[in-house]
Design a protein around this motif. Structure first.
Motif, PDB file in Angstrom:
ATOM      1  N   UNK A  12       0.811  -1.228   0.000  1.00  0.00           N
ATOM      2  CA  UNK A  12       0.000   0.000   0.000  1.00  0.00           C
ATOM      3  C   UNK A  12       0.838   1.269   0.000  1.00  0.00           C
ATOM      4  N   UNK A  13       2.156   1.144  -0.092  1.00  0.00           N
ATOM      5  CA  UNK A  13       3.031   2.309   0.011  1.00  0.00           C
ATOM      6  C   UNK A  13       3.652   2.655  -1.341  1.00  0.00           C
ATOM      7  N   UNK A  14       3.365   3.863  -1.810  1.00  0.00           N
ATOM      8  CA  UNK A  14       4.022   4.356  -3.011  1.00  0.00           C
ATOM      9  C   UNK A  14       5.455   4.769  -2.698  1.00  0.00           C
ATOM     10  N   UNK A  15       5.612   5.526  -1.616  1.00  0.00           N
ATOM     11  CA  UNK A  15       6.944   5.944  -1.169  1.00  0.00           C
ATOM     12  C   UNK A  15       6.801   6.364   0.291  1.00  0.00           C
ATOM     13  N   UNK A  16       7.251   5.513   1.193  1.00  0.00           N
ATOM     14  CA  UNK A  16       7.040   5.776   2.612  1.00  0.00           C
ATOM     15  C   UNK A  16       8.287   5.489   3.424  1.00  0.00           C
ATOM     16  N   UNK A  29      -6.084   2.017  12.067  1.00  0.00           N
ATOM     17  CA  UNK A  29      -7.202   1.140  11.759  1.00  0.00           C
ATOM     18  C   UNK A  29      -6.715  -0.102  11.017  1.00  0.00           C
ATOM     19  N   UNK A  30      -7.563  -1.100  10.974  1.00  0.00           N
ATOM     20  CA  UNK A  30      -7.205  -2.341  10.287  1.00  0.00           C
ATOM     21  C   UNK A  30      -7.076  -2.108   8.789  1.00  0.00           C
ATOM     22  N   UNK A  31      -6.116  -2.790   8.189  1.00  0.00           N
ATOM     23  CA  UNK A  31      -5.948  -2.723   6.747  1.00  0.00           C
ATOM     24  C   UNK A  31      -5.283  -1.465   6.237  1.00  0.00           C
ATOM     25  N   UNK A  32      -4.550  -0.760   7.100  1.00  0.00           N
ATOM     26  CA  UNK A  32      -3.931   0.509   6.708  1.00  0.00           C
ATOM     27  C   UNK A  32      -2.434   0.391   6.427  1.00  0.00           C
ATOM     28  N   UNK A  33      -1.829  -0.774   6.630  1.00  0.00           N
ATOM     29  CA  UNK A  33      -0.440  -0.945   6.249  1.00  0.00           C
ATOM     30  C   UNK A  33       0.529  -1.220   7.376  1.00  0.00           C
ATOM     31  N   UNK A 326      -3.314   5.688   8.449  1.00  0.00           N
ATOM     32  CA  UNK A 326      -4.713   5.947   8.104  1.00  0.00           C
ATOM     33  C   UNK A 326      -4.832   6.176   6.607  1.00  0.00           C
ATOM     34  N   UNK A 327      -6.058   6.229   6.132  1.00  0.00           N
ATOM     35  CA  UNK A 327      -6.327   6.524   4.726  1.00  0.00           C
ATOM     36  C   UNK A 327      -7.461   7.553   4.688  1.00  0.00           C
ATOM     37  N   UNK A 328      -7.109   8.829   4.849  1.00  0.00           N
ATOM     38  CA  UNK A 328      -8.138   9.876   4.889  1.00  0.00           C
ATOM     39  C   UNK A 328      -8.999   9.875   3.634  1.00  0.00           C
ATOM     40  N   UNK A 329     -10.233  10.372   3.790  1.00  0.00           N
ATOM     41  CA  UNK A 329     -11.179  10.345   2.679  1.00  0.00           C
ATOM     42  C   UNK A 329     -10.710  11.177   1.494  1.00  0.00           C
ATOM     43  N   UNK A 330      -9.919  12.210   1.750  1.00  0.00           N
ATOM     44  CA  UNK A 330      -9.464  13.074   0.647  1.00  0.00           C
ATOM     45  C   UNK A 330      -8.166  12.594   0.016  1.00  0.00           C
ATOM     46  N   UNK A 332      -5.865  10.532  -2.490  1.00  0.00           N
ATOM     47  CA  UNK A 332      -6.003   9.966  -3.835  1.00  0.00           C
ATOM     48  C   UNK A 332      -5.625   8.492  -3.819  1.00  0.00           C
ATOM     49  N   UNK A 333      -6.406   7.687  -4.560  1.00  0.00           N
ATOM     50  CA  UNK A 333      -6.071   6.280  -4.714  1.00  0.00           C
ATOM     51  C   UNK A 333      -6.102   5.518  -3.412  1.00  0.00           C
ATOM     52  N   UNK A 334      -5.192   4.537  -3.294  1.00  0.00           N
ATOM     53  CA  UNK A 334      -5.155   3.654  -2.140  1.00  0.00           C
ATOM     54  C   UNK A 334      -3.990   3.991  -1.217  1.00  0.00           C
ATOM     55  N   UNK A 335      -3.471   5.205  -1.319  1.00  0.00           N
ATOM     56  CA  UNK A 335      -2.270   5.566  -0.587  1.00  0.00           C
ATOM     57  C   UNK A 335      -2.550   5.720   0.905  1.00  0.00           C
ATOM     58  N   UNK A 336      -1.711   5.094   1.710  1.00  0.00           N
ATOM     59  CA  UNK A 336      -1.775   5.218   3.163  1.00  0.00           C
ATOM     60  C   UNK A 336      -0.981   6.435   3.600  1.00  0.00           C
ATOM     61  N   UNK A 337      -1.522   7.151   4.581  1.00  0.00           N
ATOM     62  CA  UNK A 337      -0.845   8.304   5.168  1.00  0.00           C
ATOM     63  C   UNK A 337      -0.356   7.916   6.557  1.00  0.00           C
ATOM     64  N   UNK A 338       0.893   8.245   6.867  1.00  0.00           N
ATOM     65  CA  UNK A 338       1.470   7.951   8.173  1.00  0.00           C
ATOM     66  C   UNK A 338       1.745   9.256   8.899  1.00  0.00           C
ATOM     67  N   UNK A 339       1.140   9.411  10.081  1.00  0.00           N
ATOM     68  CA  UNK A 339       1.386  10.563  10.936  1.00  0.00           C
ATOM     69  C   UNK A 339       2.153  10.101  12.169  1.00  0.00           C
ATOM     70  N   UNK A 340       3.059  10.949  12.648  1.00  0.00           N
ATOM     71  CA  UNK A 340       3.980  10.529  13.704  1.00  0.00           C
ATOM     72  C   UNK A 340       4.013  11.547  14.834  1.00  0.00           C
ATOM     73  N   UNK A 341       3.098  11.423  15.809  1.00  0.00           N
ATOM     74  CA  UNK A 341       3.140  12.324  16.969  1.00  0.00           C
ATOM     75  C   UNK A 341       4.431  12.136  17.765  1.00  0.00           C
TER      76      UNK A 341
END
Length: 373
Positions: A12-16, A29-33, A326-330, A332-341
């Protein structure tokens, strides 16, 4: 110690890029990578142990992971028919593994020029690597022994299947660092320390191990202290599921040495909240002595146990990395977003992403909202 993991066109990672520290928590959440990050490391180790690295490529289906076909690995919207796993270590060393995907044959070809053979003397390729998957063995009347895995390689098995044999063999060895010792005893041996930390899950629990080498089995029984009285020993199958399920986690953490790498999926499984928090504190204390821990978790109690350990000074905040997938609604595509507090020295977070362990607050808001008549 592994410093960074970079994945390009991998699942699920284009470049992470995933920064890793002494203690790295993967949440979301489940299925986010989250599992894909672990699978990248497991895939490298599995391929090396099976002899396909560095010359032939990756062993996609083996004892640690079953990845399916080459097509299943490649990022769905990849612009190039190749993917990359890039590892770097804290001493400046790095390794870049590039594989070409051939669609017609559905195979992967390795770019051998990208592989430095010196990396195979490092984690995750050495015996200092330990992995406990989410689907561990539950209570059994007996468990198998393996002199090869336990005595020669000090492994407890990815399902914890050799944990009891490991404790039987190495139970008299001392835990390597005083900062890991439970404060209820001065004894340093592994068996006593495992038992003391097990009290956090089930107070008064006593372990009894018996080896049956003629049958290649080891049996585990539990008894319970109630004041001055001690119960008869019970089979593991007659005692609460969570006690046996967490046992490989305790053994794996307490028997690891500084410089080892320990990957654990869902250490909180089948545990009550207080026990989950104490496991989080134990993971933090182990990371503080130089054991690198990569933990996939869904437990806010694990997180809070780590935050308390930071607050109490057991581990510096800069030695902890938190990643929320996570995979926010906005998006594009199936890209997972990783946030790091980031954590501060008081165990507080500098940000609280939407969906990051906020279900308690969301439920509380619903409960506090007045009900219509």
């Amino acid at each position: 110690m592994i410093k960074d993991l970079l994945l390009r066109n991998f699942k699920c990672f284009e470049h992470q890029r995933i920064p890793m520290r002494n203690l790295t928590l993967l949440t979301g959440l489940n299925g986010m990578g989250k599992s894909s990050v672990l699978q990248a490391l497991l895939l490298l180790r599995q391929s090396y142990l099976d002899g396909t690295l560095p010359d032939d490529g990756l062993e996609l289906n083996g004892s640690l992971v079953q990845m399916g076909t080459a097509k299943d690995i490649l990022y769905e919207d990849a612009q190039q028919d190749e993917f990359e796993i890039n590892l770097s270590w804290d001493d400046g060393a790095d390794a870049r593994l590039v594989l070409q995907y051939h669609r017609e044959a559905d195979v992967l070809n390795i770019d051998s020029n990208s592989v430095d053979r010196d990396i195979f003397s490092r984690l995750p390729f050495t015996d200092g690597f330990h992995y406990l998957q989410a689907e561990r063995l539950g209570p059994r009347t007996t468990n198998v022994i393996s002199d090869y895995q336990v005595r020669m390689h000090r492994q407890i098995g990815s399902s914890g299947q050799f944990a009891q044999h490991f404790l039987y063999v190495y139970g008299s060895e001392n835990v390597t660092d005083e900062r890991l010792l439970h404060d209820s005893t001065e004894a340093h041996d592994l068996r006593t320390q495992v038992q003391c930390w097990l009290h956090e899950i089930s107070p008064g629990t006593k372990l009894s191990l018996e080896s049956h080498p003629q049958m290649d089995l080891v049996s585990l029984r539990y008894s319970f202290l109630m004041g001055d009285q001690r119960s008869s020993p019970y089979r593991a199958t007659s005692v609460g599921f969570g006690i046996t399920y967490v046992l490989p986690v305790l053994i794996g953490v307490l028997s690891s040495k500084p410089g080892d790498l320990l990957i654990i999926e869902n250490p909180e499984a089948h545990l009550h909240p207080r026990a989950q928090a104490r496991i989080g504190q134990l993971l933090a204390r182990a990371a503080a002595v130089g054991i690198q821990i990569l933990d996939e978790t869904h437990s806010d109690h694990i997180l809070n146990g780590i935050r308390v350990a930071v607050h109490d000074g057991f581990i510096p905040p800069q030695h902890v990395a938190l990643h929320y997938f996570s995979r926010p609604e906005n998006t594009d595509g199936l890209r997972t977003v990783v946030q790091s507090p980031n954590l501060d020295k008081n165990g507080r977070l500098d940000q609280w992403p939407k969906g990051f362990f906020d279900e308690w607050d969301r439920s509380l808001e619903s409960l506090l909202e007045p009900k219509g008549t």
